[in-house]
Design a protein around this motif. Structure first.
Motif, PDB file in Angstrom:
ATOM      1  N   ILE A 151       5.299   3.243  16.810  1.00 31.23           N
ATOM      2  CA  ILE A 151       6.106   3.811  15.736  1.00 31.23           C
ATOM      3  C   ILE A 151       5.513   5.171  15.380  1.00 31.23           C
ATOM      4  N   TYR A 152       6.397   6.179  15.219  1.00 31.44           N
ATOM      5  CA  TYR A 152       5.961   7.542  14.907  1.00 31.44           C
ATOM      6  C   TYR A 152       6.482   7.935  13.540  1.00 31.44           C
ATOM      7  N   VAL A 153       5.550   8.404  12.716  1.00 31.84           N
ATOM      8  CA  VAL A 153       5.891   8.802  11.354  1.00 31.84           C
ATOM      9  C   VAL A 153       5.436  10.247  11.163  1.00 31.84           C
ATOM     10  N   LEU A 154       6.352  11.126  10.745  1.00 26.68           N
ATOM     11  CA  LEU A 154       6.006  12.516  10.485  1.00 26.68           C
ATOM     12  C   LEU A 154       5.156  12.611   9.238  1.00 26.68           C
ATOM     13  N   GLU A 155       4.110  13.443   9.342  1.00 24.47           N
ATOM     14  CA  GLU A 155       3.320  13.650   8.131  1.00 24.47           C
ATOM     15  C   GLU A 155       4.194  14.305   7.073  1.00 24.47           C
ATOM     16  N   GLY A 156       3.839  14.023   5.827  1.00 23.65           N
ATOM     17  CA  GLY A 156       4.616  14.580   4.730  1.00 23.65           C
ATOM     18  C   GLY A 156       5.871  13.789   4.408  1.00 23.65           C
ATOM     19  N   THR A 157       6.135  12.706   5.206  1.00 27.44           N
ATOM     20  CA  THR A 157       7.323  11.908   4.921  1.00 27.44           C
ATOM     21  C   THR A 157       7.020  10.968   3.758  1.00 27.44           C
ATOM     22  N   PRO A 158       7.856  10.882   2.753  1.00 24.13           N
ATOM     23  CA  PRO A 158       7.598   9.970   1.623  1.00 24.13           C
ATOM     24  C   PRO A 158       7.667   8.508   2.080  1.00 24.13           C
ATOM     25  N   THR A 216       4.547 -16.850  10.874  1.00 26.63           N
ATOM     26  CA  THR A 216       4.038 -18.230  10.754  1.00 26.63           C
ATOM     27  C   THR A 216       5.193 -19.146  10.365  1.00 26.63           C
ATOM     28  N   ASP A 217       5.201 -20.335  11.084  1.00 27.37           N
ATOM     29  CA  ASP A 217       6.244 -21.331  10.713  1.00 27.37           C
ATOM     30  C   ASP A 217       5.698 -22.246   9.626  1.00 27.37           C
ATOM     31  N   PRO A 218       6.528 -23.148   9.120  1.00 27.16           N
ATOM     32  CA  PRO A 218       6.055 -24.011   8.019  1.00 27.16           C
ATOM     33  C   PRO A 218       4.887 -24.907   8.383  1.00 27.16           C
ATOM     34  N   ASP A 219       4.734 -25.199   9.679  1.00 25.25           N
ATOM     35  CA  ASP A 219       3.614 -26.065  10.084  1.00 25.25           C
ATOM     36  C   ASP A 219       2.348 -25.257  10.316  1.00 25.25           C
ATOM     37  N   GLY A 220       2.432 -24.012  10.088  1.00 26.56           N
ATOM     38  CA  GLY A 220       1.225 -23.192  10.222  1.00 26.56           C
ATOM     39  C   GLY A 220       1.044 -22.556  11.586  1.00 26.56           C
ATOM     40  N   LEU A 221       1.997 -22.875  12.470  1.00 25.57           N
ATOM     41  CA  LEU A 221       1.883 -22.214  13.770  1.00 25.57           C
ATOM     42  C   LEU A 221       2.324 -20.744  13.616  1.00 25.57           C
ATOM     43  N   SER A 222       1.600 -19.855  14.306  1.00 24.49           N
ATOM     44  CA  SER A 222       1.909 -18.422  14.132  1.00 24.49           C
ATOM     45  C   SER A 222       1.782 -17.677  15.469  1.00 24.49           C
ATOM     46  N   SER A 223       2.387 -16.537  15.437  1.00 25.49           N
ATOM     47  CA  SER A 223       2.274 -15.583  16.563  1.00 25.49           C
ATOM     48  C   SER A 223       1.962 -14.193  15.983  1.00 25.49           C
ATOM     49  N   THR A 224       1.182 -13.444  16.744  1.00 20.39           N
ATOM     50  CA  THR A 224       0.763 -12.104  16.262  1.00 20.39           C
ATOM     51  C   THR A 224       1.055 -11.059  17.350  1.00 20.39           C
ATOM     52  N   ARG A 225       1.607  -9.950  16.913  1.00 21.15           N
ATOM     53  CA  ARG A 225       1.824  -8.796  17.769  1.00 21.15           C
ATOM     54  C   ARG A 225       1.327  -7.535  17.023  1.00 21.15           C
ATOM     55  N   THR A 226       1.034  -6.547  17.839  1.00 22.36           N
ATOM     56  CA  THR A 226       0.488  -5.302  17.261  1.00 22.36           C
ATOM     57  C   THR A 226       1.567  -4.227  17.235  1.00 22.36           C
ATOM     58  N   VAL A 227       1.607  -3.561  16.118  1.00 20.63           N
ATOM     59  CA  VAL A 227       2.485  -2.378  15.963  1.00 20.63           C
ATOM     60  C   VAL A 227       1.574  -1.155  15.798  1.00 20.63           C
ATOM     61  N   ASN A 228       1.760  -0.195  16.687  1.00 14.40           N
ATOM     62  CA  ASN A 228       0.940   1.042  16.661  1.00 14.40           C
ATOM     63  C   ASN A 228       1.733   2.131  15.932  1.00 14.40           C
ATOM     64  N   VAL A 229       1.233   2.524  14.743  1.00 20.17           N
ATOM     65  CA  VAL A 229       1.895   3.564  13.948  1.00 20.17           C
ATOM     66  C   VAL A 229       1.130   4.886  14.168  1.00 20.17           C
ATOM     67  N   ASN A 230       1.822   5.886  14.697  1.00 19.50           N
ATOM     68  CA  ASN A 230       1.233   7.216  14.946  1.00 19.50           C
ATOM     69  C   ASN A 230       1.785   8.219  13.945  1.00 19.50           C
ATOM     70  N   ILE A 231       0.862   8.936  13.303  1.00 23.11           N
ATOM     71  CA  ILE A 231       1.254   9.977  12.362  1.00 23.11           C
ATOM     72  C   ILE A 231       1.461  11.275  13.172  1.00 23.11           C
ATOM     73  N   ILE A 232       2.638  11.803  13.098  1.00 22.19           N
ATOM     74  CA  ILE A 232       2.998  12.988  13.860  1.00 22.19           C
ATOM     75  C   ILE A 232       2.687  14.231  13.030  1.00 22.19           C
ATOM     76  N   ASN A 233       1.926  15.129  13.688  1.00 21.43           N
ATOM     77  CA  ASN A 233       1.561  16.380  13.018  1.00 21.43           C
ATOM     78  C   ASN A 233       2.761  17.313  12.984  1.00 21.43           C
ATOM     79  N   ILE A 234       2.954  17.919  11.849  1.00 22.43           N
ATOM     80  CA  ILE A 234       3.990  18.948  11.729  1.00 22.43           C
ATOM     81  C   ILE A 234       3.320  20.236  11.276  1.00 22.43           C
ATOM     82  N   ASN A 235       4.016  21.347  11.504  1.00 20.64           N
ATOM     83  CA  ASN A 235       3.469  22.668  11.153  1.00 20.64           C
ATOM     84  C   ASN A 235       3.656  22.893   9.663  1.00 20.64           C
ATOM     85  N   ASP A 236       2.668  22.435   8.928  1.00 26.67           N
ATOM     86  CA  ASP A 236       2.769  22.561   7.475  1.00 26.67           C
ATOM     87  C   ASP A 236       1.555  23.254   6.876  1.00 26.67           C
ATOM     88  N   GLU A 237       0.660  23.799   7.735  1.00 27.10           N
ATOM     89  CA  GLU A 237      -0.547  24.446   7.227  1.00 27.10           C
ATOM     90  C   GLU A 237      -0.583  25.897   7.716  1.00 27.10           C
TER      91      GLU A 237
END
Length: 777
Positions: A151-158, A216-237
């Motif tokens: 996932i890519y998120v622009l810096e400065g985004t609210p 997680t289901d009601p019996d406590g069984l769960s699955s896990t996956r990773t989401v990679n969030v990248n902050i995208i640099n913008i020309n703001d300086e």
């Protein structure tokens, strides 16, 4: 390909079974079948589902010919297989292909198992396997099921919703979502929606976040996956300059391309990666340029510290701009100052650089002549614009000197006398002076000085002789040169001397008889000289050098020349004589009397040049006297027709050359007078008149001169000149005779005879009959 082979093999086994059934040889070999068994969904491969045995006939010594095989299933599946566990004991196991899934696959499978021993007996039975349900872990769906989501998120985004997690429970139970690690600026809702909780700054915050999303289901069984969030640099300086130096110093006249400074900057947006910045000079400048990529400031044009405007403002200010994008980006500016240092790069310049001066000869030593200090050095720095005057040189420079190396004042050290043999001929001294920088590299220029030594008129002209004497014949041609005077002047250079006649040279009739060439001194005749009038002229000749004059005496002696003609009286006379006149008779008592202004009375000679046919007439005396009588020399003879003319026209020539030697007569120093006589011969009269014959003495005197007389050399010279003229005249007559050959009719032919010394000169003329008749009438 493998699946097709398995299916073909099963089809073949099925065919064999059918054949066995049809043949009736089928026996009960499978112990424990048919049967029903269960297996839990999601069982791994190799899980035992059911165990059975195979019995063979005692006749079969080699056991099973075809191992127990699943020849068919209902529904068709490859999820099961048979494997031997030893001693004709076999078990049905899961293959894991596919994994049994209670929720998505059939709940029961009927497996048709076939076996054959070595005797050919076969058996075919069914094993029913029922799949039992198991509480499974929730399963992520979509991209999260197969990969890590980026996932890519622009810096400065609210804060906002950045992703929706999609997961499902095989048992359709209600699921819950959670996020780890907890201290991150993200949250996940129970619906699986992921939100950012802050506005990111690429330059301050981490550039990447790894979010572990757990469902997680009601019996406590769960699955896990990773989401990679990248902050995208913008020309703001804005970029900022890292170069802190603001003042630079360079010498003038640097060659183009010389590096002045290396301006550097950074862009916070670029972090540690190489910045892609663009540099430029905002202020208008013709001396420098900056590399837009590297920021290297270089010299591009000539920098002359000594020329305007740098002469007044040696500091050059530049506004340097750095941008992170050539258009529409962020920029920063800084001001740098470049100080231009002066160097000694200009020689002294002198205006004028050439001097001309005149000085009189014999000028006093030590006299000031010239001020050479018209020089300047345009170098700005005072240490670079100081100079000295040195190196006075040139032929004759020992006569001059510089007062000092600083002043540039030229003075004369010695007096110059142009008449001195050491200086003779030198009027202009060519000197050079070097004006040179004091500072290195000691540039220099030359000053050229031309000093003309002006002559002073110190001496009077001097004639080569104190007096001159010229002897000039009186017959000299007008305009002829009679001599030359010469004067010299000791002054150097030699003065131009002009000559003039200031006194003498005039007579009663002419004011100026003589003329002198003003430049050459030649004395010439302007009017005819006359010895009989003036025998000597005394002239005063002046020589002048325009300032000083001197005179000399010139005596012109006029030499006498026989230039006067004899004048005789009468010069025309008519006579009548009888035909019978006696020889020797003075005809009619005729006497001629002559005079000559420049000849002795004894110098006359008389001869009849024309008309004396048959030589009837002569003069007595024929020479040596200024008077002479006409005498009949021979009698007339008309009876024999010897004589035909009754009228004689005599042309008598009287010359003044009797006293001259023969050689002088040739030079034409002879003058001739003429007398014309008309003599009519009268025939015998009818009346005879008796007369008493008279007696006449004919006297002949010639060449009565003395060789010692003063006129002898003069007459010799004059005679030579006359002879030359006579020869020319005779040549002319000869040419005329050749052209005409014969004279026209009615004219007299004549042949001139020149007597030798002591002889007569006469001519014989023929007269035509018409002339005779005319004269008779």
């Amino acid at each position: 390909m493998k699946d097709r082979a398995v299916k073909m093999m099963k089809s073949m086994l099925l065919l064999l079974i059918l054949l066995a059934v049809v043949s009736g040889r089928r026996t009960h070999l499978l112990k424990g079948l048919p049967a029903t068994s269960t297996v839990e969904e999601n069982s791994a491969a190799g899980v035992s589902v059911y165990t059975f045995n195979v019995t063979v006939s005692p006749l079969s010594s080699e056991g099973v010919a075809i191992l127990p095989t699943i020849v068919n299933s209902n529904p068709l599946t490859e999820a099961f297989d048979i494997e031997s566990i030893g001693d004709l004991e076999y078990r049905v196991v899961t293959t894991g292909n596919p994994v049994l899934d209670y929720e998505t696959m059939p709940k029961s499978f009927d497996l048709l198992i076939f076996v054959e021993d070595t005797t050919g007996r076969t058996d075919l039975n069914t094993l029913t396997i029922q799949v039992t349900d198991k509480n499974e872990r929730p399963v992520f769906q979509g991209n999260m099921a197969i990969q890590t989501v980026m996932i890519y998120v622009l810096e400065g985004t609210p804060p906002e919703h950045i992703y929706q997690v999609d997961a499902a429970d095989p048992e359709n139970a209600e699921l819950k979502y959670s996020l780890l690690p907890a201290p991150v600026p993200f949250l996940v809702l129970e619906s699986g929606a992921i939100f950012s909780t802050k506005e990111f700054d690429y330059e301050k915050d981490p550039h990447c976040y790894f979010l572990n999303i757990t469902v997680t289901d009601p019996d406590g069984l769960s699955s896990t996956r990773t989401v990679n969030v990248n902050i995208i640099n913008i020309n703001d300086e804005r970029p900022y300059f890292t170069t802190k130096q603001r003042f630079y110093r360079i010498p003038e006249e640097q060659s183009p391309g010389t590096v002045v400074a290396n301006i550097t900057a950074k862009d916070p947006d670029d972090e540690d990666s190489p910045s892609r910045l663009f540099y430029s000079i905002q202020s208008s400048d013709r001396y420098f340029s900056i590399n837009p990529s590297t920021g290297v400031l270089q010299v591009t044009g000539r920098i002359d510290r000594d020329a305007l405007p740098l002469r007044l403002h040696p500091n050059i200010s530049l506004i340097v701009r750095v941008e992170d994008s050539p258009s529409g980006g962020h920029a920063s500016e800084t001001e740098i100052t470049i100080i231009i240092d002066d160097i000694n790069d200009n020689p002294p310049e002198c205006n004028p650089s050439t001097f001309r001066k005149e000085a009189n000869e014999n000028t006093t030593a030590g006299m000031f002549l010239l001020d050479l200090n018209y020089c300047k050095d345009i170098d700005v720095d005072s240490t670079n614009n100081q100079f000295n005057f040195t190196g006075l040189s040139g032929f004759g420079s020992n006569n001059f000197a510089l007062e000092s190396t600083v002043s540039g004042r030229l003075v004369m050290t010695e007096s110059i006398d142009l008449e001195n043999p050491a200086n003779l001929g030198i009027e202009v001294y060519s000197l050079t002076v070097r004006v040179q920088d004091i500072a290195c590299p000691n540039y220099s220029n030359m000053i050229y000085i031309y000093i003309r030594i002006k002559p002073v008129n110190e001496f009077f002209p001097v004639f080569s002789n104190l007096s001159y004497e010229f002897n000039v014949p009186e017959i000299i041609k007008v305009g002829s040169s009679i001599g030359r005077v010469n004067a010299r002047d000791k002054d150097w250079p030699p003065s131009v001397i002009t000559y003039s006649i200031v006194a003498g040279g005039g007579t009663r009739d002419y004011t100026n008889i003589f003329w002198i060439s003003p430049t050459k001194g030649d004395v010439k005749i302007l009017a005819r000289l006359d010895y009989e009038t003036t025998q000597k002229h005394i002239l005063t000749v002046q020589a002048s050098d325009q300032e000083k004059t001197t005179t000399a005496s010139v005596t012109v002696n006029v030499l006498e020349v026989n230039d006067e003609e004899p004048v005789c009286s009468p010069n025309f006379y008519s006579l009548q004589i009888p035909v019978s006149l006696a020889v020797g008779t003075n005809i009619n008592g005729f006497r001629i009397q002559c005079q000559d202004r420049d000849s002795d009375p004894r110098s006359f000679r008389y001869f009849i040049n024309e008309g004396n046919m048959n030589n009837h007439f002569t003069f007595s005396p024929s020479a040596g006297s200024n008077t002479s009588q006409l005498i009949l020399a021979s009698r007339f003879d008309y009876e024999t027709s010897l004589d035909k003319n009754w009228i004689y026209r005599l042309h008598v020539y009287i010359t003044d050359d009797n006293l001259l030697p023969a050689r002088d007569k040739i030079t034409h120093l002879i003058k001739t007078g003429t007398v014309t006589l008309s003599i009519r011969v009268i025939p015998n009269p009818t009346t005879v008149i008796t007369t008493t014959p008279g007696f006449t003495v004919v006297t002949k005197r010639e060449n009565l001169y003395s060789e010692s007389a003063w006129y002898v050399p003069f007459v010799i010279t004059l005679g030579s000149l006359l002879l030359l003229g006579l020869l020319g005249y005779l040549g002319f007559l000869l040419a005329m005779w050749v052209n005409t050959r014969c004279p026209p009719a009615g004219k007299a032919d004549g042949v001139s005879l020149i007597n030798a010394p002591g002889m007569y000169l006469f001519s014989i003329f023929n007269t035509s009959q018409q002339d005779l008749v005319y004269d008779s009438v």
